[in-house]
Every structure is written in C-alpha cells, then in structure tokens.
Design a protein around this motif. Structure first.
Motif, PDB file in Angstrom:
ATOM      1  N   ALA A   1       0.848  -1.257  -0.090  1.00  0.00           N
ATOM      2  CA  ALA A   1      -0.088   0.148   0.133  1.00  0.00           C
ATOM      3  C   ALA A   1       0.693   1.084   0.072  1.00  0.00           C
ATOM      4  O   ALA A   1       1.944   1.062   0.589  1.00  0.00           O
ATOM      5  CB  ALA A   1      -1.003   0.021   1.301  1.00  0.00           C
ATOM      6  N   PHE A   2       0.330   2.385  -0.374  1.00  0.00           N
ATOM      7  CA  PHE A   2       1.085   3.547  -0.409  1.00  0.00           C
ATOM      8  C   PHE A   2      -0.117   4.486  -0.341  1.00  0.00           C
ATOM      9  O   PHE A   2      -1.202   4.482  -0.361  1.00  0.00           O
ATOM     10  CB  PHE A   2       1.886   4.181  -1.882  1.00  0.00           C
ATOM     11  CG  PHE A   2       1.105   3.980  -2.944  1.00  0.00           C
ATOM     12  CD1 PHE A   2       0.386   5.224  -3.616  1.00  0.00           C
ATOM     13  CD2 PHE A   2       0.605   2.753  -3.901  1.00  0.00           C
ATOM     14  CE1 PHE A   2      -0.370   5.349  -4.776  1.00  0.00           C
ATOM     15  CE2 PHE A   2      -0.013   2.991  -5.313  1.00  0.00           C
ATOM     16  CZ  PHE A   2      -0.454   4.081  -5.412  1.00  0.00           C
ATOM     17  N   ILE A   3       0.308   5.865   0.311  1.00  0.00           N
ATOM     18  CA  ILE A   3      -0.831   6.809   0.462  1.00  0.00           C
ATOM     19  C   ILE A   3      -1.035   7.797  -0.939  1.00  0.00           C
ATOM     20  O   ILE A   3       0.030   8.240  -1.324  1.00  0.00           O
ATOM     21  CB  ILE A   3      -0.250   7.902   1.727  1.00  0.00           C
ATOM     22  CG1 ILE A   3      -0.209   6.926   2.846  1.00  0.00           C
ATOM     23  CG2 ILE A   3      -1.018   8.986   1.736  1.00  0.00           C
ATOM     24  CD1 ILE A   3      -0.019   7.887   4.014  1.00  0.00           C
ATOM     25  N   VAL A   4      -2.132   8.071  -1.125  1.00  0.00           N
ATOM     26  CA  VAL A   4      -2.473   8.764  -2.404  1.00  0.00           C
ATOM     27  C   VAL A   4      -2.569  10.138  -1.891  1.00  0.00           C
ATOM     28  O   VAL A   4      -2.233  11.048  -2.500  1.00  0.00           O
ATOM     29  CB  VAL A   4      -3.794   8.239  -3.263  1.00  0.00           C
ATOM     30  CG1 VAL A   4      -4.061   9.218  -4.305  1.00  0.00           C
ATOM     31  CG2 VAL A   4      -3.456   6.739  -3.763  1.00  0.00           C
TER      32      VAL A   4
ATOM     33  N   ALA B   1      -7.189  10.046   5.087  1.00  0.00           N
ATOM     34  CA  ALA B   1      -6.192   9.111   4.310  1.00  0.00           C
ATOM     35  C   ALA B   1      -6.928   8.430   3.034  1.00  0.00           C
ATOM     36  O   ALA B   1      -7.813   7.590   3.501  1.00  0.00           O
ATOM     37  CB  ALA B   1      -5.199   8.421   5.232  1.00  0.00           C
ATOM     38  N   VAL B   2      -6.144   8.404   2.162  1.00  0.00           N
ATOM     39  CA  VAL B   2      -6.696   7.489   1.103  1.00  0.00           C
ATOM     40  C   VAL B   2      -5.266   6.691   0.657  1.00  0.00           C
ATOM     41  O   VAL B   2      -4.246   7.116   0.288  1.00  0.00           O
ATOM     42  CB  VAL B   2      -6.964   8.180  -0.117  1.00  0.00           C
ATOM     43  CG1 VAL B   2      -7.470   7.270  -1.456  1.00  0.00           C
ATOM     44  CG2 VAL B   2      -7.918   9.297   0.010  1.00  0.00           C
ATOM     45  N   PHE B   3      -5.556   5.380   0.635  1.00  0.00           N
ATOM     46  CA  PHE B   3      -4.506   4.284   0.323  1.00  0.00           C
ATOM     47  C   PHE B   3      -4.689   3.561  -0.905  1.00  0.00           C
ATOM     48  O   PHE B   3      -5.996   3.171  -1.223  1.00  0.00           O
ATOM     49  CB  PHE B   3      -4.466   3.358   1.625  1.00  0.00           C
ATOM     50  CG  PHE B   3      -4.147   3.996   2.814  1.00  0.00           C
ATOM     51  CD1 PHE B   3      -2.854   4.624   3.236  1.00  0.00           C
ATOM     52  CD2 PHE B   3      -5.289   4.245   3.861  1.00  0.00           C
ATOM     53  CE1 PHE B   3      -2.865   4.905   4.558  1.00  0.00           C
ATOM     54  CE2 PHE B   3      -5.167   4.833   4.954  1.00  0.00           C
ATOM     55  CZ  PHE B   3      -3.908   5.234   5.341  1.00  0.00           C
ATOM     56  N   LYS B   4      -3.809   2.991  -1.805  1.00  0.00           N
ATOM     57  CA  LYS B   4      -3.901   2.251  -2.607  1.00  0.00           C
ATOM     58  C   LYS B   4      -2.937   1.061  -2.605  1.00  0.00           C
ATOM     59  O   LYS B   4      -1.889   1.209  -2.021  1.00  0.00           O
ATOM     60  CB  LYS B   4      -3.898   2.977  -4.162  1.00  0.00           C
ATOM     61  CG  LYS B   4      -5.143   3.949  -4.315  1.00  0.00           C
ATOM     62  CD  LYS B   4      -4.731   4.596  -5.888  1.00  0.00           C
ATOM     63  CE  LYS B   4      -5.564   3.973  -6.858  1.00  0.00           C
ATOM     64  NZ  LYS B   4      -5.503   4.491  -8.125  1.00  0.00           N
ATOM     65  N   GLN B   5      -3.341  -0.109  -3.342  1.00  0.00           N
ATOM     66  CA  GLN B   5      -2.315  -0.940  -3.611  1.00  0.00           C
ATOM     67  C   GLN B   5      -1.499  -0.699  -4.838  1.00  0.00           C
ATOM     68  O   GLN B   5      -2.215  -0.165  -5.936  1.00  0.00           O
ATOM     69  CB  GLN B   5      -3.271  -2.276  -3.551  1.00  0.00           C
ATOM     70  CG  GLN B   5      -2.389  -3.639  -3.964  1.00  0.00           C
ATOM     71  CD  GLN B   5      -1.364  -4.209  -3.027  1.00  0.00           C
ATOM     72  OE1 GLN B   5      -1.378  -3.617  -1.832  1.00  0.00           O
ATOM     73  NE2 GLN B   5      -0.959  -5.214  -3.148  1.00  0.00           N
ATOM     74  N   LYS B   6      -0.382  -0.978  -4.738  1.00  0.00           N
ATOM     75  CA  LYS B   6       0.488  -1.124  -6.061  1.00  0.00           C
ATOM     76  C   LYS B   6      -0.016  -1.856  -7.023  1.00  0.00           C
ATOM     77  O   LYS B   6      -0.508  -2.927  -6.850  1.00  0.00           O
ATOM     78  CB  LYS B   6       1.911  -1.325  -5.568  1.00  0.00           C
ATOM     79  CG  LYS B   6       2.944  -1.190  -6.743  1.00  0.00           C
ATOM     80  CD  LYS B   6       4.253  -1.467  -6.225  1.00  0.00           C
ATOM     81  CE  LYS B   6       5.459  -1.066  -7.172  1.00  0.00           C
ATOM     82  NZ  LYS B   6       6.721  -1.587  -6.572  1.00  0.00           N
ATOM     83  N   LYS B   7      -0.424  -1.271  -8.083  1.00  0.00           N
ATOM     84  CA  LYS B   7      -0.985  -1.886  -9.237  1.00  0.00           C
ATOM     85  C   LYS B   7      -0.829  -3.160  -9.812  1.00  0.00           C
ATOM     86  O   LYS B   7      -1.413  -4.107  -9.930  1.00  0.00           O
ATOM     87  CB  LYS B   7      -1.022  -0.780 -10.570  1.00  0.00           C
ATOM     88  CG  LYS B   7      -2.111  -1.432 -11.374  1.00  0.00           C
ATOM     89  CD  LYS B   7      -2.903  -0.373 -12.407  1.00  0.00           C
ATOM     90  CE  LYS B   7      -3.545   0.858 -11.431  1.00  0.00           C
ATOM     91  NZ  LYS B   7      -4.729   1.249 -12.069  1.00  0.00           N
TER      92      LYS B   7
ATOM     93  N   ASP C   1      -2.111  -9.619  -4.792  1.00  0.00           N
ATOM     94  CA  ASP C   1      -2.083 -10.003  -3.521  1.00  0.00           C
ATOM     95  C   ASP C   1      -2.810  -9.441  -2.492  1.00  0.00           C
ATOM     96  O   ASP C   1      -2.661  -9.881  -1.314  1.00  0.00           O
ATOM     97  CB  ASP C   1      -0.501  -9.473  -3.056  1.00  0.00           C
ATOM     98  CG  ASP C   1       0.411  -9.893  -4.015  1.00  0.00           C
ATOM     99  OD1 ASP C   1       0.340 -11.288  -4.686  1.00  0.00           O
ATOM    100  OD2 ASP C   1       1.575  -9.375  -4.238  1.00  0.00           O
ATOM    101  N   VAL C   2      -3.751  -8.614  -2.671  1.00  0.00           N
ATOM    102  CA  VAL C   2      -4.930  -8.358  -1.881  1.00  0.00           C
ATOM    103  C   VAL C   2      -5.580  -9.477  -1.331  1.00  0.00           C
ATOM    104  O   VAL C   2      -6.120 -10.264  -2.183  1.00  0.00           O
ATOM    105  CB  VAL C   2      -5.909  -7.044  -2.568  1.00  0.00           C
ATOM    106  CG1 VAL C   2      -6.765  -6.729  -1.610  1.00  0.00           C
ATOM    107  CG2 VAL C   2      -4.896  -5.940  -3.083  1.00  0.00           C
ATOM    108  N   THR C   3      -5.998  -9.670  -0.055  1.00  0.00           N
ATOM    109  CA  THR C   3      -6.943 -10.460   0.515  1.00  0.00           C
ATOM    110  C   THR C   3      -7.922  -9.746   1.269  1.00  0.00           C
ATOM    111  O   THR C   3      -7.814  -8.660   1.718  1.00  0.00           O
ATOM    112  CB  THR C   3      -6.101 -11.486   1.345  1.00  0.00           C
ATOM    113  OG1 THR C   3      -5.500 -10.751   2.419  1.00  0.00           O
ATOM    114  CG2 THR C   3      -4.893 -12.230   0.721  1.00  0.00           C
TER     115      THR C   3
END
Length: 143
Positions: free
Chosen positions: A101-104, A121-127, A132-134
């Motif tokens: 994850a990283f902060i957008v 805070a807005v977080f995204k998973q590296k594209k 790998d997201v569960t």
C-alpha cells in the motif's frame, strides 16, 4: 461498528476504535470500459480523529501517517503492509489486507470545537500487486 488499521513498515502505525470514524473499500476499474478491464485499482479511505499524545509519548500514530505521506516514491518505505479490520460486536466483518500500500492523499483539518482535529487518508495497492490483496472476515476479533 469499529475499525482497526495496522500498517507495518519503517514505523508501525496502529489506529483503533478511538481514532477511526469511517472507512471504505473500493475495487476500481475504468468507468468507460465495455468489458471487464485489466486496469484494476484497490482503494481504502479512512477518516478519523487526531488524538493528542499523552504520558510522555513523542507522537501519536496520526502524525506517523502524516510523515509517511511525505516519503518519496523512490524510497522502498513508500510502500507498506496495511490491514484494515471492520469489526461489529466481537466479529471481524471484513479484514482487508494490502501488502504493498501507498498513500495517495493525506489531509488534516483542525478545529477548536471538537478535540484536536480530524485526518483523512486514501491508500492504494501497488497496481502490479493487486492479486496480493486479500479480503477475509467472519471470525472473532479476539484472534
């Protein structure tokens, strides 16, 4: 309903039911697609209260979030291991794990009416790590 947010990286960040007011999860694909798109993004948004450090603490974990939002994209620590638990009673309704994850966006608003202020805070998973997201849930929060 309550929430727990745990982030592992250079600093451990733990926000709980005393901090977090709202949370949301979104699986995002382009709106103009006529078929299932391969361009999939995973987004978590969290809104909560800033809590003043007490008992000699040097900082609260919302300050750690703010500091993480300043980490350059070139540094490995820009990506961290994030887990959001959504809890109702003693049951984890949903546990969402973003291992890259990283902060957008990160915002703080301050007020003199209700406590210190709020954060968003807005977080995204590296594209390229979306697979790998569960998403889990339906078990006791005592685990």
């Amino acid at each position: 309903m309550g929430f727990r947010l745990n982030i592992k990286g250079a600093d451990e960040i733990s926000l709980g039911m005393d901090n977090i007011l709202e949370a949301s999860y979104k699986s995002d694909t382009p709106d103009d697609s006529d078929a299932r798109a391969t361009d999939l993004g995973v987004i978590i948004k969290v809104k909560g209260k800033i809590i003043t450090p007490v008992n000699g603490e040097t900082e609260d974990d919302t300050r750690k979030l703010a500091k993480w939002s300043l980490v350059s994209a070139e540094k490995a620590d820009a990506y961290r291991d994030l887990t959001l638990d959504v809890i109702s009673g003693d049951i984890v309704v949903r546990s969402i794990h973003l291992p890259h994850a990283f902060i957008v966006d990160y915002t703080e608003d301050y007020t003199d009416k209700n406590g210190v202020g709020t954060f968003f805070a807005v977080f995204k998973q590296k594209k390229e790590k979306t697979e790998d997201v569960t998403l889990e849930g339906g078990y006791s929060s005592e685990n």
